[in-house]
Design a protein around this motif. Sequence first.
Motif, PDB file in Angstrom:
ATOM      1  N   MET A 129       0.936  -1.365   0.008  1.00 22.54           N
ATOM      2  CA  MET A 129       0.080   0.334   0.118  1.00 22.54           C
ATOM      3  C   MET A 129       1.135   1.123  -0.260  1.00 22.54           C
ATOM      4  SD  MET A 129      -3.051   1.040   3.229  1.00 22.54           S
ATOM      5  CE  MET A 129      -4.218   0.564   1.638  1.00 22.54           C
ATOM      6  N   PRO A 130       0.294   2.582  -0.482  1.00 19.64           N
ATOM      7  CA  PRO A 130       1.110   3.539  -1.087  1.00 19.64           C
ATOM      8  C   PRO A 130       1.606   4.237   0.837  1.00 19.64           C
ATOM      9  CG  PRO A 130      -0.175   3.224  -2.627  1.00 19.64           C
ATOM     10  CD  PRO A 130      -0.408   2.277  -1.851  1.00 19.64           C
ATOM     11  N   HIS A 131       2.520   5.332   0.819  1.00 18.22           N
ATOM     12  CA  HIS A 131       2.988   5.700   1.941  1.00 18.22           C
ATOM     13  C   HIS A 131       3.998   6.440   1.923  1.00 18.22           C
ATOM     14  CE1 HIS A 131       4.884   5.322   6.070  1.00 18.22           C
ATOM     15  NE2 HIS A 131       3.916   4.870   6.373  1.00 18.22           N
ATOM     16  N   LEU A 171       1.184   7.476   7.033  1.00 23.62           N
ATOM     17  CA  LEU A 171       0.384   7.186   6.473  1.00 23.62           C
ATOM     18  C   LEU A 171      -0.398   6.205   6.006  1.00 23.62           C
ATOM     19  CD1 LEU A 171      -0.270  11.713   6.081  1.00 23.62           C
ATOM     20  CD2 LEU A 171      -1.627  10.060   8.332  1.00 23.62           C
ATOM     21  N   SER A 172      -0.746   5.761   5.581  1.00 24.08           N
ATOM     22  CA  SER A 172      -1.519   5.083   4.753  1.00 24.08           C
ATOM     23  C   SER A 172      -2.023   5.393   3.533  1.00 24.08           C
ATOM     24  CB  SER A 172      -1.928   3.503   4.971  1.00 24.08           C
ATOM     25  OG  SER A 172      -1.145   3.004   5.675  1.00 24.08           O
ATOM     26  N   TYR A 177      -4.166  15.083   2.225  1.00 23.28           N
ATOM     27  CA  TYR A 177      -3.255  15.062   1.961  1.00 23.28           C
ATOM     28  C   TYR A 177      -1.935  13.352   1.443  1.00 23.28           C
ATOM     29  CZ  TYR A 177       2.284  16.870   2.780  1.00 23.28           C
ATOM     30  OH  TYR A 177       3.198  17.159   2.790  1.00 23.28           O
ATOM     31  N   ALA A 178      -2.271  12.626   2.087  1.00 24.22           N
ATOM     32  CA  ALA A 178      -1.060  11.473   1.826  1.00 24.22           C
ATOM     33  C   ALA A 178      -1.723  10.645   0.449  1.00 24.22           C
ATOM     34  CB  ALA A 178      -2.176   9.918   2.895  1.00 24.22           C
ATOM     35  N   GLU A 214       4.860   5.502  -5.200  1.00 25.26           N
ATOM     36  CA  GLU A 214       4.300   4.247  -3.720  1.00 25.26           C
ATOM     37  C   GLU A 214       4.959   5.690  -2.286  1.00 25.26           C
ATOM     38  OE1 GLU A 214       1.958   1.599  -3.667  1.00 25.26           O
ATOM     39  OE2 GLU A 214       1.241   2.468  -6.321  1.00 25.26           O
ATOM     40  N   SER A 215       5.814   5.552  -2.324  1.00 24.88           N
ATOM     41  CA  SER A 215       6.576   5.898  -1.247  1.00 24.88           C
ATOM     42  C   SER A 215       6.664   7.567  -1.359  1.00 24.88           C
ATOM     43  CB  SER A 215       7.755   5.387  -0.733  1.00 24.88           C
ATOM     44  OG  SER A 215       7.651   5.698   0.354  1.00 24.88           O
ATOM     45  N   VAL A 216       6.374   7.953  -0.339  1.00 23.86           N
ATOM     46  CA  VAL A 216       6.938  10.028  -0.289  1.00 23.86           C
ATOM     47  C   VAL A 216       7.019  10.248   1.141  1.00 23.86           C
ATOM     48  CG1 VAL A 216       6.129  12.320  -0.333  1.00 23.86           C
ATOM     49  CG2 VAL A 216       5.548   9.942  -2.046  1.00 23.86           C
ATOM     50  N   ARG A 217       8.047  10.658   0.812  1.00 22.61           N
ATOM     51  CA  ARG A 217       8.477  11.360   2.940  1.00 22.61           C
ATOM     52  C   ARG A 217       9.519  12.446   3.166  1.00 22.61           C
ATOM     53  NH1 ARG A 217      10.495   9.888   7.718  1.00 22.61           N
ATOM     54  NH2 ARG A 217      12.680  11.065   8.614  1.00 22.61           N
ATOM     55  N   VAL A 218       8.186  12.800   3.870  1.00 23.72           N
ATOM     56  CA  VAL A 218       8.412  15.359   3.515  1.00 23.72           C
ATOM     57  C   VAL A 218       8.642  15.012   4.889  1.00 23.72           C
ATOM     58  CG1 VAL A 218       7.513  17.274   4.031  1.00 23.72           C
ATOM     59  CG2 VAL A 218       5.789  15.631   2.426  1.00 23.72           C
ATOM     60  N   ASP A 219      10.408  15.688   5.023  1.00 24.46           N
ATOM     61  CA  ASP A 219      11.418  16.341   6.046  1.00 24.46           C
ATOM     62  C   ASP A 219      11.598  17.867   6.265  1.00 24.46           C
ATOM     63  OD1 ASP A 219      12.732  16.903   8.165  1.00 24.46           O
ATOM     64  OD2 ASP A 219      13.652  14.995   7.797  1.00 24.46           O
ATOM     65  N   VAL A 220      10.515  18.034   7.101  1.00 29.78           N
ATOM     66  CA  VAL A 220       9.674  19.662   7.127  1.00 29.78           C
ATOM     67  C   VAL A 220      11.286  20.516   7.684  1.00 29.78           C
ATOM     68  CG1 VAL A 220       8.633  21.156   8.425  1.00 29.78           C
ATOM     69  CG2 VAL A 220       7.002  19.501   7.814  1.00 29.78           C
TER      70      VAL A 220
END
Length: 100
Positions: A1-3, A16-17, A76-77, A87-93
Amino acid sequence: MPHVTVSWSEREQLSLSAEAGLDAIDARRWLDEQFVALDCEPLRASGKVLVADKLLALAATGGPEQFADAAWAAQYARAAVAASGRESVRVDVATGKVSY
């Protein structure tokens, strides 16, 4: 599942899924609407706002408080995955980086 993972600090992260349901056009539209609604500022002097910039700005401006709204966080996810095509996104503020 995308994350999707959103991180504000080492101690403050959210995973978040991302359920399917948005196409890329609708995802970009939602990101645009939220960018305006939260009164986000463009990150680049040129004013050009990329999808990654929108994801960062929304996470930074909204903060963990905005993500406490489960419906908003889920959208948002979905938008992050659909707009980026990943499929995978990481947001590092903290570092100002989006990785896939």
